[in-house]
Design an enzyme around this catalytic site. Structure first.
Site, PDB file in Angstrom:
ATOM      1  N   GLN A  45     131.542  62.803 -17.706  1.00  0.00           N
ATOM      2  CA  GLN A  45     130.300  62.113 -18.100  1.00  0.00           C
ATOM      3  C   GLN A  45     129.440  62.946 -19.043  1.00  0.00           C
ATOM      4  O   GLN A  45     128.558  62.415 -19.700  1.00  0.00           O
ATOM      5  CB  GLN A  45     129.460  61.816 -16.843  1.00  0.00           C
ATOM      6  CG  GLN A  45     129.611  60.409 -16.354  1.00  0.00           C
ATOM      7  CD  GLN A  45     128.627  60.095 -15.248  1.00  0.00           C
ATOM      8  OE1 GLN A  45     128.632  60.745 -14.209  1.00  0.00           O
ATOM      9  NE2 GLN A  45     127.801  59.101 -15.475  1.00  0.00           N
ATOM     10  N   ARG A  46     129.624  64.251 -19.035  1.00  0.00           N
ATOM     11  CA  ARG A  46     128.822  65.106 -19.925  1.00  0.00           C
ATOM     12  C   ARG A  46     129.497  65.284 -21.282  1.00  0.00           C
ATOM     13  O   ARG A  46     128.929  65.876 -22.188  1.00  0.00           O
ATOM     14  CB  ARG A  46     128.571  66.472 -19.270  1.00  0.00           C
ATOM     15  CG  ARG A  46     127.811  66.355 -17.973  1.00  0.00           C
ATOM     16  CD  ARG A  46     126.962  67.577 -17.646  1.00  0.00           C
ATOM     17  NE  ARG A  46     127.651  68.837 -17.665  1.00  0.00           N
ATOM     18  CZ  ARG A  46     127.573  69.733 -16.686  1.00  0.00           C
ATOM     19  NH1 ARG A  46     126.868  69.490 -15.610  1.00  0.00           N
ATOM     20  NH2 ARG A  46     128.192  70.882 -16.794  1.00  0.00           N
TER      21      ARG A  46
ATOM     22  N   ALA B 274     126.572  46.144 -10.097  1.00  0.00           N
ATOM     23  CA  ALA B 274     127.217  46.565  -8.842  1.00  0.00           C
ATOM     24  C   ALA B 274     126.690  45.759  -7.656  1.00  0.00           C
ATOM     25  O   ALA B 274     125.551  45.279  -7.675  1.00  0.00           O
ATOM     26  CB  ALA B 274     126.951  48.052  -8.612  1.00  0.00           C
TER      27      ALA B 274
ATOM     28  N   GLY C  90     123.152  72.759 -17.565  1.00  0.00           N
ATOM     29  CA  GLY C  90     124.221  71.789 -17.858  1.00  0.00           C
ATOM     30  C   GLY C  90     124.157  71.279 -19.288  1.00  0.00           C
ATOM     31  O   GLY C  90     123.079  70.994 -19.800  1.00  0.00           O
TER      32      GLY C  90
ATOM     33  N   ASP D 191     120.929  63.586 -16.116  1.00  0.00           N
ATOM     34  CA  ASP D 191     120.312  63.138 -14.851  1.00  0.00           C
ATOM     35  C   ASP D 191     119.020  62.332 -15.053  1.00  0.00           C
ATOM     36  O   ASP D 191     118.582  61.643 -14.133  1.00  0.00           O
ATOM     37  CB  ASP D 191     119.990  64.340 -13.950  1.00  0.00           C
ATOM     38  CG  ASP D 191     121.225  65.135 -13.587  1.00  0.00           C
ATOM     39  OD1 ASP D 191     122.341  64.679 -13.912  1.00  0.00           O
ATOM     40  OD2 ASP D 191     121.077  66.215 -13.000  1.00  0.00           O
TER      41      ASP D 191
ATOM     42  N   ARG E  35     124.457  79.117 -16.626  1.00  0.00           N
ATOM     43  CA  ARG E  35     123.504  78.896 -15.523  1.00  0.00           C
ATOM     44  C   ARG E  35     123.112  80.224 -14.866  1.00  0.00           C
ATOM     45  O   ARG E  35     122.428  80.226 -13.857  1.00  0.00           O
ATOM     46  CB  ARG E  35     124.142  77.997 -14.455  1.00  0.00           C
ATOM     47  CG  ARG E  35     124.261  76.523 -14.825  1.00  0.00           C
ATOM     48  CD  ARG E  35     124.414  75.708 -13.574  1.00  0.00           C
ATOM     49  NE  ARG E  35     124.839  74.339 -13.776  1.00  0.00           N
ATOM     50  CZ  ARG E  35     124.010  73.335 -14.081  1.00  0.00           C
ATOM     51  NH1 ARG E  35     122.736  73.566 -14.257  1.00  0.00           N
ATOM     52  NH2 ARG E  35     124.488  72.108 -14.206  1.00  0.00           N
TER      53      ARG E  35
HETATM   54  O1  F6P Z   1     123.319  68.988 -15.653  1.00  0.00           O
HETATM   55  C1  F6P Z   1     123.133  68.156 -14.556  1.00  0.00           C
HETATM   56  C2  F6P Z   1     124.437  67.995 -13.816  1.00  0.00           C
HETATM   57  O2  F6P Z   1     125.407  67.430 -14.671  1.00  0.00           O
HETATM   58  C3  F6P Z   1     124.320  67.171 -12.546  1.00  0.00           C
HETATM   59  O3  F6P Z   1     124.444  65.814 -12.792  1.00  0.00           O
HETATM   60  C4  F6P Z   1     125.427  67.751 -11.723  1.00  0.00           C
HETATM   61  O4  F6P Z   1     125.213  67.594 -10.341  1.00  0.00           O
HETATM   62  C5  F6P Z   1     125.407  69.187 -12.100  1.00  0.00           C
HETATM   63  O5  F6P Z   1     124.911  69.249 -13.406  1.00  0.00           O
HETATM   64  C6  F6P Z   1     126.742  69.849 -12.021  1.00  0.00           C
HETATM   65  O6  F6P Z   1     126.576  71.188 -12.312  1.00  0.00           O
HETATM   66  P1  F6P Z   1     127.777  72.148 -12.653  1.00  0.00           P
HETATM   67  O7  F6P Z   1     128.273  71.791 -14.015  1.00  0.00           O
HETATM   68  O8  F6P Z   1     127.184  73.507 -12.607  1.00  0.00           O
HETATM   69  O9  F6P Z   1     128.830  71.909 -11.630  1.00  0.00           O
END
Ligand code: F6P
Length: 318
Positions: free
Chosen positions: A251-252, A187, A10, A127, A71
């Site tokens: 979020q990424r 929260a 990721g 994470d 991946r």
């Molecule tokens: O890289 C970690 C992550 O962002 C996790 O938080 C999330 O569950 C996962 O990757 C999602 O993976 P993908 O982008 O392969 O759906």
């Protein structure tokens, strides 16, 4: 010295900042940097590009990774080692910087060592679940992104009283991200995959929050029990309207936070120095707030979120 960057798994905010910071140091030291396009499948295919500071500067503040990742578990194939060694020789690569999370940093470095490659691992994942390090690159930015979304929802919570709001974070099967966001956002409840909860308790907790504070805020990890159905069942159980915000892969991306930019700069400096001045391979970890090189394989321990904090947010006794 010629360094090859490979992003695996990721993407995360801070990778682009680190690419730029490292490339700046390398250029000043008379060294060069290249990147694999598409992680290890790209490397196996010999798809490598030069990285220049000029090209990276506009991307340094952006989340994600300008260098595409993958991946695909291509390194498990029998001929992966010789093929990678051939590409490395052909391009006269001296060493490799590997970006990745828990899985990448545990499984790939031993193979690189076996194939005679020098490497530095950089824990990059939103994470915050890499054993041995207090913080992973991208975690802080992902929290900040969540606060923007939550703050937005809270304006409605203030204007239209009597509602519940549910915010789902990424994090996979580790609740660290959701727990941190729940704490920072104040929260009323947080749900994580590691700790089960009672449905009646959750309904009562959220109902009480609405009655006492005018709104209820629930933060949950994507893999928490019933994460996908709560948006329907919780309103049914409480008789209170609820809307959900699913942060997902946004979020990424987004903006890289100040803390992640500074961490990227520290990691880049340590990686460059380690590769230039020593012969060690290892993973850069944060310990006591400082970046350090940990040689050898990362420990195989399960990261468990802070249960005391979980109990406190949820109003449970510990
Ligand atoms: O890289 C970690 C992550 O962002 C996790 O938080 C999330 O569950 C996962 O990757 C999602 O993976 P993908 O982008 O392969 O759906």
């Amino acid at each position: 010295m010629k360094t090859l960057f490979v992003v695996s798994g990721g993407d995360a905010p801070g990778i682009n900042a680190l690419l730029g910071q490292y490339t700046r140091l390398a250029a000043a030291g008379g060294d060069t940097v290249i990147g694999a396009v598409g992680g290890f499948p790209g490397l196996l295919a010999g798809d490598l590009i030069p990285l220049s500071l000029d090209a990276l500067i506009p991307w340094m503040g952006r989340g994600g990774s300008i260098l595409p990742s993958s991946r695909d578990p291509v390194l498990s194939k029998d001929d992966a080692g010789p093929r990678i060694q051939a590409v490395i020789q052909q391009h006269q690569v001296d060493n490799l910087v590997l970006f990745g999370g828990n899985g990448t940093l545990r499984h790939i470095p031993p193979l690189l060592t076996e194939w005679g490659l020098r490497w530095i691992g950089i824990p990059t994942t939103i994470d915050n679940d890499v054993p041995g390090t207090e913080r992973t690159l991208g975690f802080d930015s992902a929290c900040n992104y969540a606060y923007q979304a939550i703050d937005g929802a809270m304006t409605t919570a203030h204007a239209l009283r009597g509602r519940m709001f549910m915010v789902e974070t990424l994090g996979g099967f580790c609740g660290n991200l959701a727990l941190a966001i729940a704490q920072g956002a104040g929260a009323h409840a947080v749900l994580l995959p590691e700790f089960d909860y009672d449905d009646a308790w959750l309904a009562a907790r959220m109902k009480a929050a609405v009655e006492q504070h005018g709104y209820g805020l629930l933060v949950l990890n994507e893999e928490a029990r019933n994460a996908k159905t709560l948006v329907q069942t919780l309103p049914e159980a409480t008789g209170i309207r609820m809307r959900d915000v699913r942060l997902g892969h946004a979020q990424r991306g987004g903006v890289t936070s100040h803390i992640d930019r500074v961490l990227a700069a520290d990691l880049a400096a340590e990686a460059y120095t380690a590769l230039k001045e020593s012969s060690a391979s290892g993973t850069l970890i944060v310990r006591g707030g400082r970046v350090a090189l940990q040689t050898g394989v990362l420990p195989t321990v399960k990261i468990v979120p802070d249960q005391t904090l979980y109990n406190r947010i949820n109003g449970l006794s510990s």
